[in-house]
Enzyme design. Structure first.
Site, short mmCIF file in Angstrom:
data_model
loop_
_atom_site.label_atom_id
_atom_site.label_comp_id
_atom_site.label_asym_id
_atom_site.label_seq_id
_atom_site.Cartn_x
_atom_site.Cartn_y
_atom_site.Cartn_z
N LYS A 30 0.99 -1.18 0.00
CA LYS A 30 -0.01 0.12 -0.02
C LYS A 30 0.83 1.30 0.03
N CYS A 76 -12.23 1.78 16.96
CA CYS A 76 -10.86 1.23 16.55
C CYS A 76 -10.02 1.51 17.71
N MET A 77 -9.64 2.52 18.39
CA MET A 77 -8.91 2.54 19.42
C MET A 77 -9.44 3.04 20.82
N MET A 98 -6.98 -4.94 16.75
CA MET A 98 -8.55 -5.03 16.57
C MET A 98 -9.07 -6.05 17.47
N GLY A 144 -4.37 1.68 14.47
CA GLY A 144 -4.54 1.43 13.30
C GLY A 144 -4.43 2.44 12.17
N GLN A 145 -4.99 3.35 12.58
CA GLN A 145 -4.94 4.60 11.55
C GLN A 145 -3.72 5.37 11.53
N1 LIG Z 1 -16.86 -5.01 9.62
C1 LIG Z 1 -15.92 -4.28 9.95
N2 LIG Z 1 -16.04 -2.84 10.13
C2 LIG Z 1 -15.02 -2.25 10.44
C3 LIG Z 1 -13.84 -2.60 11.13
C4 LIG Z 1 -13.56 -4.08 11.27
O1 LIG Z 1 -12.82 -4.63 11.48
N3 LIG Z 1 -14.71 -4.74 10.58
N4 LIG Z 1 -12.85 -1.66 11.74
C5 LIG Z 1 -13.31 -0.42 12.03
C6 LIG Z 1 -12.20 0.27 12.07
S1 LIG Z 1 -10.81 -0.28 13.26
C7 LIG Z 1 -11.88 1.50 11.34
S2 LIG Z 1 -10.51 2.45 11.69
C8 LIG Z 1 -12.87 2.14 10.65
C9 LIG Z 1 -12.50 2.88 9.39
O2 LIG Z 1 -13.76 3.37 8.60
P1 LIG Z 1 -13.69 4.66 7.81
O3 LIG Z 1 -12.70 5.61 8.16
O4 LIG Z 1 -15.08 4.94 7.48
O5 LIG Z 1 -13.23 3.93 6.52
P2 LIG Z 1 -12.07 4.63 5.38
O6 LIG Z 1 -12.19 3.82 4.19
O7 LIG Z 1 -10.60 4.78 5.97
O8 LIG Z 1 -12.53 6.00 5.21
C10 LIG Z 1 -11.90 7.17 4.78
C11 LIG Z 1 -12.57 8.13 3.86
O9 LIG Z 1 -12.05 9.08 3.80
C12 LIG Z 1 -11.52 9.62 2.53
N5 LIG Z 1 -10.35 10.42 2.31
C13 LIG Z 1 -9.07 9.96 2.18
N6 LIG Z 1 -8.26 10.91 2.27
C14 LIG Z 1 -8.97 12.10 2.54
C15 LIG Z 1 -8.80 13.53 3.07
O10 LIG Z 1 -7.56 13.97 2.97
N7 LIG Z 1 -9.85 14.05 3.22
C16 LIG Z 1 -11.05 13.91 3.21
N8 LIG Z 1 -12.03 14.45 3.50
N9 LIG Z 1 -11.36 12.48 3.02
C17 LIG Z 1 -10.40 11.69 2.85
C18 LIG Z 1 -11.45 8.27 1.61
O11 LIG Z 1 -11.77 8.21 0.26
C19 LIG Z 1 -12.51 7.26 2.58
O12 LIG Z 1 -13.75 7.39 2.14
O13 LIG Z 1 -13.79 0.89 10.03
C20 LIG Z 1 -14.45 0.28 11.20
N10 LIG Z 1 -15.29 -0.94 10.46
N1 LIG Z 2 -3.77 -3.54 4.80
C1 LIG Z 2 -4.44 -2.97 5.80
N2 LIG Z 2 -3.80 -2.41 6.97
C2 LIG Z 2 -4.25 -1.75 8.00
C3 LIG Z 2 -5.66 -1.72 7.82
C4 LIG Z 2 -6.25 -1.76 6.57
O1 LIG Z 2 -7.50 -1.49 6.38
N3 LIG Z 2 -5.66 -2.54 5.81
N4 LIG Z 2 -6.22 -0.74 8.83
C5 LIG Z 2 -5.50 -0.32 9.76
C6 LIG Z 2 -6.20 -0.18 10.91
S1 LIG Z 2 -7.51 1.23 11.11
C7 LIG Z 2 -6.48 -1.19 12.15
S2 LIG Z 2 -7.54 -0.73 13.37
C8 LIG Z 2 -5.72 -2.32 12.04
C9 LIG Z 2 -6.30 -3.78 12.33
O2 LIG Z 2 -5.19 -4.47 12.33
P1 LIG Z 2 -5.77 -6.19 12.99
O3 LIG Z 2 -6.46 -6.04 14.26
O4 LIG Z 2 -4.47 -6.99 12.87
O5 LIG Z 2 -6.72 -6.89 11.72
P2 LIG Z 2 -8.23 -7.26 11.67
O6 LIG Z 2 -8.43 -7.75 10.49
O7 LIG Z 2 -9.26 -6.11 11.96
O8 LIG Z 2 -8.27 -8.23 12.96
C10 LIG Z 2 -8.02 -9.49 12.92
C11 LIG Z 2 -7.93 -10.47 13.81
O9 LIG Z 2 -8.93 -10.31 14.99
C12 LIG Z 2 -8.77 -11.51 15.72
N5 LIG Z 2 -10.01 -11.61 16.66
C13 LIG Z 2 -11.13 -12.22 16.27
N6 LIG Z 2 -11.80 -12.38 17.42
C14 LIG Z 2 -11.16 -11.97 18.70
C15 LIG Z 2 -11.16 -12.10 20.15
O10 LIG Z 2 -12.24 -12.53 20.49
N7 LIG Z 2 -10.09 -11.76 20.78
C16 LIG Z 2 -8.90 -11.57 20.25
N8 LIG Z 2 -7.98 -11.19 21.04
N9 LIG Z 2 -8.79 -11.45 18.91
C17 LIG Z 2 -9.71 -11.64 18.07
C18 LIG Z 2 -8.52 -12.58 15.05
O11 LIG Z 2 -7.48 -13.29 15.59
C19 LIG Z 2 -7.93 -11.79 13.63
O12 LIG Z 2 -6.52 -12.27 13.53
O13 LIG Z 2 -5.04 -2.47 10.73
C20 LIG Z 2 -4.35 -1.28 10.39
N10 LIG Z 2 -3.69 -1.81 9.21
S1 SF4 Z 3 2.70 2.85 7.02
FE1 SF4 Z 3 1.62 1.00 7.12
S2 SF4 Z 3 0.69 0.86 5.09
FE2 SF4 Z 3 2.22 2.62 5.15
S3 SF4 Z 3 4.00 1.63 4.13
FE3 SF4 Z 3 4.22 1.30 6.41
S4 SF4 Z 3 3.33 -0.64 7.01
FE4 SF4 Z 3 2.39 -0.08 4.74
MO LIG Z 4 -8.89 1.04 12.99
#
Ligand SMILES: Nc1nc2c(c(=O)[nH]1)N[C@H]1C(S)=C(S)[C@@H](COP(=O)(O)OP(=O)(O)OC[C@H]3O[C@@H](n4cnc5c(=O)[nH]c(N)nc54)[C@H](O)[C@@H]3O)O[C@H]1N2
Ligand SMILES: Nc1nc2c(c(=O)[nH]1)N[C@H]1C(S)=C(S)[C@@H](COP(=O)(O)OP(=O)(O)OC[C@H]3O[C@@H](n4cnc5c(=O)[nH]c(N)nc54)[C@H](O)[C@@H]3O)O[C@H]1N2
Ligand code: SF4
Ligand SMILES: [Mo]
Length: 761
Positions: free
Chosen positions: A77, A166-167, A350, A387-388
């Site tokens: 990425k 998320c956090m 997460m 995460g973010q």
């Molecule tokens: N089922 C499921 N749902 C989840 C999660 C999961 O584990 N499972 N994880 C949750 C978590 S941890 C997170 S962090 C959230 C993330 O959820 P979101 O924040 O809703 O997801 P993103 O795709 O990061 O959305 C960012 C948006 O900002 C836009 N964007 C990019 N750069 C800019 C900019 O500079 N300005 C503006 N205005 N827009 C911009 C992108 O095009 C995108 O539409 O999702 C949550 N939802």
């Molecule tokens: N490529 C990529 N990288 C990212 C992101 C992305 O969208 N794409 N998003 C970023 C963001 S905002 C986030 S928050 C992170 C998320 O990073 P991670 O937390 O690593 O990823 P997820 O896929 O959301 O979570 C998956 C894990 O949840 C665990 N899980 C499920 N149920 C349970 C439970 O009951 N207990 C525990 N302890 N674990 C459980 C599983 O073991 C699984 O491996 O990634 C960040 N990095």
């Molecule tokens: S900050 Fe995360 S997404 Fe960007 S290059 Fe490093 S590991 Fe990959």
């Molecule tokens: Mo997140």
């Protein structure tokens, strides 16, 4: 396979990583590029990038070798990030909905409309009828002006952000255990730990560059990685050992590890006596499923003896029965933590935070490190991964949550007075009561209590849990919706006004990563059309509403002016932020930045100048300088599989895509690698239901359903009785299926667990 096609250079032994020297080979030597530094746009690792600019266009990306975070590496990425900005459907002008169709509108007119609507709504329905929902991907200045605008100018706490999803549990865990947010260690922990134990996260895909640093230590000096998770992933297969547990039972296993530590005499008694208290809180808290759900914990002190007695319910034998972790493996994990000669870092993300007992789960892992004294030292410590890219820097440090201020919380009079002074607003204007956390904010939109909402840098109608309720909620006439984004999304599809934002390298900004590192970048290229940066759009709306005197910044220099104002909040040894000159000259600095130096290990007197109790450690976030070991029991998930809905649904991510896919699905190489979502099944479950790889199946819960192709024996392997779906695909809306239960303390939803049935479609 998919990953291989997404990689540009030769294969390497490390998943997701291309080495710096290999990428160098791919950059034309004669190219006359101007390399500009900044942090990566994507994850919380916060890698340093260099963007090659030629004739005003960004044409190449490489890892910054001078960044201590990534030392020149990036993941897929990272390398391909800038390719999204040239997407054909980029939002370049403001769009205003008129009689059901979007009309291209001059940006100034669109901002006039947003301001007048917001003003009118406040006049008719009061301050708490308007809301802003922002992001852990907002820059520090963007978060800061949003907070100042909502809390300081308008006077409402209706500001929350996606970092709640998320956090929030991590934050609540830090505050309850240490009284101070964010990890105490830093990435250099990787260089000296003997063991890395991951608690339900998939670092090979989600924090790939950090994982590569761990793999390097594994190869070079035999450091061990143990993947403790509910599903077999790339992280599991690259680890020394994979241990699987039943969802939600991590609570019990963590207590069983503490049982072993206590009953085998592995407690670091002097550390615990000097630096820890024991507490218990309320139990059976519920799951937040009903609107306006309220909960407040009531902590009370307990003795070590009482804590020891509580642990009797968590012998490895008892816990093994329902966690499905063998007694041997529980004892193995405990023995690693219990061995005074082994250095251990625990990582999580997460799996532990998106948990209806997420705050407890964070407390429990801290218990393990506190009982053994393995904390705040190079190579020893609990490390909550972010995460973010700026969930720490913006959401947590600036405080874009309903209860937060740039320093402290709205419920504290001293904190309100401090904010009012710096903002130059009457202190009474900042309300003392938090209002809506993310889920509750969208419930209020659905109920009609919120009549104006502005979302920035987030795509909630794909990312919220239970979108089956919140999407129709947002569609209602009762709410005026403003969406700022760079691309059209399912959220902007419902907007009354769409504001076109500049993307990452088209503006200046600052982010703060997982290890408390603040990083600055200067604008590298111009954004197209009338795109404008989010901070400036907020400022323009504030000015139009009559708050101009509070936002006296210049268009050219507002990022610097805002950062300098914001820094005043954190002055002092505990949280000092580095000055801009420093951040401009190097790849970031870690706070507290004191006397020209980053503080890499907080609370340890040998490294942290804020320790002043005369002892070796000082947990100064708590009034008595002691951290808290919490008695927190195992309680079941909000919804578990039953006869009607026999599978656990777990959701998450893949390395190629970022969240809702709005950016990465517009990067051709990443989109081609993983063009659509899927549902992973265990081969035995698939065989029983006669489902073949690629066949369409319907995932159904009590809330909604989603049709996806089956994935069997491909990337990940769920356990029997569990399915996994990544959420990046807006055409396969798995969040119509998920549950909006949340941790009552942190209010973070649990996307990792609900009950579903699988039907061959
Ligand atoms: N089922 C499921 N749902 C989840 C999660 C999961 O584990 N499972 N994880 C949750 C978590 S941890 C997170 S962090 C959230 C993330 O959820 P979101 O924040 O809703 O997801 P993103 O795709 O990061 O959305 C960012 C948006 O900002 C836009 N964007 C990019 N750069 C800019 C900019 O500079 N300005 C503006 N205005 N827009 C911009 C992108 O095009 C995108 O539409 O999702 C949550 N939802
Ligand atoms: N490529 C990529 N990288 C990212 C992101 C992305 O969208 N794409 N998003 C970023 C963001 S905002 C986030 S928050 C992170 C998320 O990073 P991670 O937390 O690593 O990823 P997820 O896929 O959301 O979570 C998956 C894990 O949840 C665990 N899980 C499920 N149920 C349970 C439970 O009951 N207990 C525990 N302890 N674990 C459980 C599983 O073991 C699984 O491996 O990634 C960040 N990095
Ligand atoms: S900050 Fe995360 S997404 Fe960007 S290059 Fe490093 S590991 Fe990959
Ligand atoms: Mo997140």
């Amino acid at each position: 396979m998919a990953l291989a096609s997404a990689m540009t250079a030769a294969a390497t032994m490390f998943p997701g990583i291309i080495f710096a020297d290999e990428q160098e080979k791919n950059i034309p030597k004669d190219a006359d590029l101007d390399w500009k530094k900044g942090p990566c746009r994507f994850c919380g690792v916060g890698c340093g990038i260099l963007v090659g600019v030629e004739n005003g266009k960004a044409v190449a990306v490489k890892g910054d070798p001078s960044s201590s975070v990534n030392k020149g590496l990036l993941c897929v990425k990272g390398y391909h990030q800038i390719m999204c900005i040239a997407s054909k459907d980029r939002l370049t002008h403001a769009l205003v909905k008129k009689n059901g169709t979007y009309v291209k509108t001059p940006i100034n007119d669109a901002l006039d409309l947003v301001a007048s609507k917001m003003k009118q709504t406040i006049k008719n329905h009061g301050k708490d009828s308007v809301a802003m929902y922002t992001s852990g991907q907002s820059t520090i200045p963007e978060g800061y002006v949003a907070s100042k605008f909502m809390k300081g100018a308008i006077g409402t706490n209706n500001l929350d952000c996606n970092a709640r999803l998320c956090m929030a549990s991590a934050v609540a865990g830090f505050l309850t255990t240490f009284g101070a947010d964010e990890p105490m260690g830093c990435y250099e922990d990787i260089d000296s730990a003997d063991y890395f134990i991951t608690w339900g996260n998939n670092m090979a895909e989600m924090h790939p560059v950090l994982f590569s640093r761990m793999l390097e230590q594994k190869n070079r000096r035999d450091a061990k990685i143990i993947d403790f998770a509910t599903r077999t992933t790339r992280s599991s297969t690259a680890s020394n050992k994979s241990i699987l547990f039943e969802p939600q039972t991590d609570l019990a296993v963590a207590n069983a590890i503490c049982y072993e530590i206590v009953n085998n005499g592995w407690v670091n008694t002097s550390f615990v006596e000097e630096h820890c208290n024991f507490n218990k809180g309320l139990t059976k808290m519920g799951y937040g499923l009903e609107d306006n759900y309220k909960f407040k914990d009531k902590p009370s002190k307990i003795s070590f003896e009482e804590y020891k007695e509580f642990l009797e319910d968590y012998t490895p034998e008892k816990v093994s029965k329902y966690s499905k972790v063998s007694v041997k493996d529980i004892k193995y994990l405990a023995a690693i933590y219990g061995d005074p000669n082994k250095k251990v870092v625990s990582y999580w993300c997460m799996g532990m935070n998106q948990h209806t007992r997420g705050t407890w789960m964070n407390n429990l892992v801290y218990n393990i490190h506190l009982l053994t004294g393995k904390i705040s030292q190079p190579g020893n410590g609990p490390f909550s991964l972010t995460g973010q890219p700026s969930a720490c820097g913006t959401a947590r440090e600036v405080g874009t949550f309903t209860h937060k201020l740039p320093k402290g919380v709205v419920t504290n009079e001293k904190h309100r007075r401090k904010a009012a002074k710096i903002w130059k607003v009457p202190y009474e204007r900042i309300p003392s009561k938090p209002t809506y956390h993310a889920t509750e904010m969208f419930r209020a939109v659905d109920r009609g209590d919120i009549k104006f909402i502005w979302t920035q840098v987030t795509n909630p109608l794909v990312s919220l849990p239970k979108t089956s309720r919140y999407k129709p909620g947002m569609q209602k006439e009762s709410c005026f919706v403003v969406v700022s984004d760079v691309f059209p999304t399912p959220t902007s599809d419902l907007a009354d006004v769409i504001l076109p934002a500049t993307w990452h390298i088209e503006k200046s900004g600052l982010y703060g990563n997982s290890e408390r590192r603040t990083q600055h970048w200067d604008k590298m290229v111009e954004g197209p059309g009338e795109t404008t940066d989010d901070a400036w759009m907020t400022i323009e709306v504030a000015k139009r509403m009559g708050y101009g005197d509070l936002f006296p910044y210049s268009k050219e220099n507002h990022v610097e002016e805002i950062y300098n104002e914001y820094r005043q909040f954190h002055v002092g040894k505990k949280h000092n932020m580095a000055p801009l000159e420093v951040l401009k000259s190097q790849a970031g600095a870690i706070w507290p930045y004191v006397e020209g130096k980053s503080t890499q290990w907080r609370f340890n007197a040998a490294y942290d100048p804020a320790c002043d109790n005369g002892k070796d450690f000082h947990f100064y976030g708590k009034p008595d300088g002691k951290a808290v070991i919490w008695q927190r029991p195992y309680e079941p998930a909000a919804e578990s599989p039953d006869d009607e809905y026999p599978f656990w649904l777990n959701t998450g991510r893949v390395i190629e895509h970022w969240h809702t896919g709005s950016m990465t699905r517009r990067i051709p190489v990443l989109h081609k690698a993983v063009p659509h979502s899927y549902v992973e099944l265990h081969p035995e479950d698939a065989k029983k239901m006669k489902i073949k790889n690629g066949e369409k199946v319907k995932v159904v819960s009590r809330r909604g359903s989603c049709i996806l192709p089956a994935s069997v024996n491909e990337r990940g392997l769920p356990t029997i009785g569990q399915v996994f779906v990544p959420f990046f695909d807006e055409n396969m809306m798995i969040n119509d299926v998920t549950l909006d239960a949340f941790c009552p303390i942190s209010k973070e939803p649990d996307y990792k667990k609900c009950a579903v049935k699988i039907i061959k479609a």
